[in-house]
Design a protein around this motif. Structure first.
Motif, PDB file in Angstrom:
ATOM      1  N   GLY A  42      -5.505  -1.893  -0.348  1.00  0.00           N
ATOM      2  CA  GLY A  42      -4.534  -1.418  -1.229  1.00  0.00           C
ATOM      3  C   GLY A  42      -4.487  -1.485  -2.705  1.00  0.00           C
ATOM      4  O   GLY A  42      -3.957  -2.101  -3.343  1.00  0.00           O
ATOM      5  N   ASN A 186       2.818  -7.912   3.444  1.00  0.00           N
ATOM      6  CA  ASN A 186       1.263  -7.253   3.601  1.00  0.00           C
ATOM      7  C   ASN A 186       0.776  -8.034   4.823  1.00  0.00           C
ATOM      8  O   ASN A 186       0.562  -9.172   4.726  1.00  0.00           O
ATOM      9  CB  ASN A 186       0.699  -7.341   2.343  1.00  0.00           C
ATOM     10  N   PRO A 187       0.086  -7.243   5.972  1.00  0.00           N
ATOM     11  CA  PRO A 187      -0.282  -5.929   6.165  1.00  0.00           C
ATOM     12  C   PRO A 187       1.131  -5.096   6.718  1.00  0.00           C
ATOM     13  O   PRO A 187       0.801  -3.728   6.763  1.00  0.00           O
ATOM     14  CB  PRO A 187      -1.226  -6.257   7.013  1.00  0.00           C
ATOM     15  N   GLY A 189       4.261  -4.004   6.435  1.00  0.00           N
ATOM     16  CA  GLY A 189       5.040  -3.194   5.501  1.00  0.00           C
ATOM     17  C   GLY A 189       6.543  -3.552   6.147  1.00  0.00           C
ATOM     18  O   GLY A 189       7.471  -2.800   5.676  1.00  0.00           O
ATOM     19  N   TYR A 217       5.421  -7.153  -3.403  1.00  0.00           N
ATOM     20  CA  TYR A 217       5.716  -6.035  -3.351  1.00  0.00           C
ATOM     21  C   TYR A 217       7.223  -5.672  -3.407  1.00  0.00           C
ATOM     22  O   TYR A 217       8.061  -4.711  -2.904  1.00  0.00           O
ATOM     23  CB  TYR A 217       5.306  -5.424  -1.728  1.00  0.00           C
ATOM     24  N   LYS A 248       0.541  -4.043  -8.241  1.00  0.00           N
ATOM     25  CA  LYS A 248       1.360  -2.802  -7.495  1.00  0.00           C
ATOM     26  C   LYS A 248       2.495  -2.267  -8.172  1.00  0.00           C
ATOM     27  O   LYS A 248       2.967  -1.228  -7.941  1.00  0.00           O
ATOM     28  CB  LYS A 248       1.657  -3.344  -6.113  1.00  0.00           C
ATOM     29  N   TYR A 320       4.351   6.676  -4.485  1.00  0.00           N
ATOM     30  CA  TYR A 320       3.576   5.990  -3.593  1.00  0.00           C
ATOM     31  C   TYR A 320       4.456   6.036  -2.261  1.00  0.00           C
ATOM     32  O   TYR A 320       4.205   6.246  -1.272  1.00  0.00           O
ATOM     33  CB  TYR A 320       3.215   4.730  -3.775  1.00  0.00           C
ATOM     34  N   ALA A 324       4.289   7.273   1.636  1.00  0.00           N
ATOM     35  CA  ALA A 324       4.394   6.554   2.691  1.00  0.00           C
ATOM     36  C   ALA A 324       5.322   7.392   3.692  1.00  0.00           C
ATOM     37  O   ALA A 324       5.187   7.147   5.023  1.00  0.00           O
ATOM     38  CB  ALA A 324       4.916   5.314   2.157  1.00  0.00           C
ATOM     39  N   TYR A 346       2.972   0.092   2.962  1.00  0.00           N
ATOM     40  CA  TYR A 346       2.059  -0.184   3.800  1.00  0.00           C
ATOM     41  C   TYR A 346       2.776   0.369   5.256  1.00  0.00           C
ATOM     42  O   TYR A 346       3.915   0.198   5.517  1.00  0.00           O
ATOM     43  CB  TYR A 346       1.489  -1.651   4.183  1.00  0.00           C
ATOM     44  N   ARG A 387      -3.659  -0.838   9.777  1.00  0.00           N
ATOM     45  CA  ARG A 387      -2.931  -0.411   8.684  1.00  0.00           C
ATOM     46  C   ARG A 387      -3.457   0.648   7.745  1.00  0.00           C
ATOM     47  O   ARG A 387      -4.427   0.706   7.403  1.00  0.00           O
ATOM     48  CB  ARG A 387      -2.946  -1.907   7.587  1.00  0.00           C
ATOM     49  N   THR A 389      -2.294   2.629   3.772  1.00  0.00           N
ATOM     50  CA  THR A 389      -1.688   2.388   2.716  1.00  0.00           C
ATOM     51  C   THR A 389      -1.378   3.711   2.017  1.00  0.00           C
ATOM     52  O   THR A 389      -1.960   4.732   2.632  1.00  0.00           O
ATOM     53  CB  THR A 389      -2.789   1.644   1.462  1.00  0.00           C
TER      54      THR A 389
END
Length: 408
Positions: A42, A186-187, A189, A217, A248, A320, A324, A346, A387, A389
């Motif tokens: 990540g 995480n992981p 999402g 996040y 992030k 980002y 996703a 994620y 996972r 990213t």
């Protein structure tokens, strides 16, 4: 003779992402002409917000002149940053904090590992499963985890998060002393609503449990009913430490800056039952073992709260999250069950035909030259999951998705 901390010997030989790196390097040696696309670790790929760069350049110039030079700063963080954090991160959500409750650091990963310094070695720990490996591994190092038996540490209480329970963990099956929660997760999402988080705060209050709440996040949250901070829940200041990161949020993975919130009304206990403010203990730990994040770094972090910085941060996060959504739609079209990706960068997928996670990793790497992260690396309940990213470039994300489509 220097005796070692033998708890380190209990750890698996390789950290999850080191093993991924080893396998990817082995593939590259055999296929040097093939381009490998990583949707695994990540790390961000977008440049730092320009406002942050300009602020750090200005800070460097200040350090080059005698009249504006600065040496050691406050270990807890400069007031210009702690006050900005309170004003922009907490006050909009109706949360009152004092600057002395904010501790600026070199990142949330460091703090989530180092926080164990102020806690007794025989506290019983609970973790959601799957889980960010640092939570478990640092407790192994401190002697709290016990022995690894069939993929589980026998002194850790696991709270499974799977498709069957909608990735919403049940309360611990037996009373714990410390409970790690990470949301957006995480992981996986996935997220908790305020009502779902309330039950954990209520449980912690009733049982004197310390919650370690990782909100690294929170900037990726899109839905109104998802809390950005555990302190949105009444009473949480009495039971929770919150970890935040600029990594992030503002692309500071290489710059390194984060912060931890330790409310003054939060207490730990001595063996005799005496209350001890954890804010005081953490402050003592930091002033002894940490000299503070650099002035340059903190000026860069402060800049995300300027109008220009806020806009640039939003643009990067939107970039980002668009990745996703594209990945989620494309993988779903391939017939894959996909979770997460709506309020977090994620995506958590069920491997087709219940393929073991590492086997799926090897097939994806060798057949499509695409890298993800095996779910089992995050804990026993991660087996059968994988996972991805959304932190790659748009071009690489599009190409990786096309390769996966052809492979599937």
């Amino acid at each position: 003779m220097a005796l070692i901390n033998e708890h380190f010997l209990s750890l698996p030989d390789s950290y999850l992402f080191s093993e991924i790196g080893r396998r990817v390097n082995a593939y590259k040696e055999l296929h040097p002409k093939n381009k490998v696309i990583s949707l695994g670790i990540g790390d961000v790929t977008r440049p730092l917000p320009q406002a942050c760069c300009e602020a750090m350049h200005k800070a460097v110039d200040e350090l080059s002149r005698a009249e504006t030079f600065r040496g050691y700063g406050p270990e807890q963080g400069y007031s210009f940053l702690t006050e900005a954090i309170i004003k922009h991160e907490y006050e909009p959500h109706g949360i009152d904090l004092e600057p002395s409750e904010i501790f600026v650091s070199d990142g949330a990963k460091s703090d989530t590992g180092n926080i164990g310094d102020i806690l007794k070695h025989d506290n019983l720990v609970g973790v959601t499963d799957p889980v960010y490996p640092v939570y478990v591994d640092t407790n192994v190092m401190s002697g709290r985890a016990g022995k690894l038996i069939n993929g589980k540490w026998n002194n850790i209480v696991y709270l499974p998060c799977t498709a069957e329970n909608g990735f919403v963990p049940d309360l611990p099956s037996k009373r714990v002393d410390i409970l790690y929660l990470c949301f957006p997760n995480n992981p996986t999402g996935t997220t908790l609503t305020k009502n779902e988080l309330k039950k954990f705060v209520k449980y912690a209050i009733e049982n004197n449990v310390l919650i370690m709440y990782d909100a690294a996040y929170e900037r990726y949250i899109r839905e109104d009913e998802i809390p950005h901070s555990i302190y949105e829940i009444r009473g949480a200041k009495k039971v929770a430490i919150e970890f935040r990161s600029f990594s992030k949020t503002a692309g500071f993975t290489g710059v390194r800056c984060g912060y931890t919130v330790v409310p003054k009304e939060l207490n730990g206990f001595t063996v005799s039952g005496k209350k001890v403010p954890l804010n005081k203990l953490w402050n003592r730990r930091q002033t002894t073992k940490f000299n503070g994040a650099s002035y340059i770094t903190q000026r860069g972090a402060e800049a995300i709260y300027t109008p220009e910085g806020a806009l640039q941060v939003k643009e990067n996060i939107d970039y980002y999250m668009n990745n996703a959504q594209m990945l989620k739609q494309g993988l779903t079209d391939c017939g894959i069950n996909v979770f997460g990706g709506d309020n977090a960068p994620y995506l958590w997928i069920q491997t087709p035909d219940n393929t073991p996670s590492w086997k799926f990793f090897d097939r994806l790497l060798n057949d499509a030259a695409v890298v993800g992260t095996p779910g089992v690396g995050f804990g026993p309940s991660g087996e059968g999951y994988f996972r991805f990213t959304a932190f790659g470039s748009r071009e690489n994300t599009v190409e990786a998705l096309e390769r996966i489509r052809k492979w599937m």
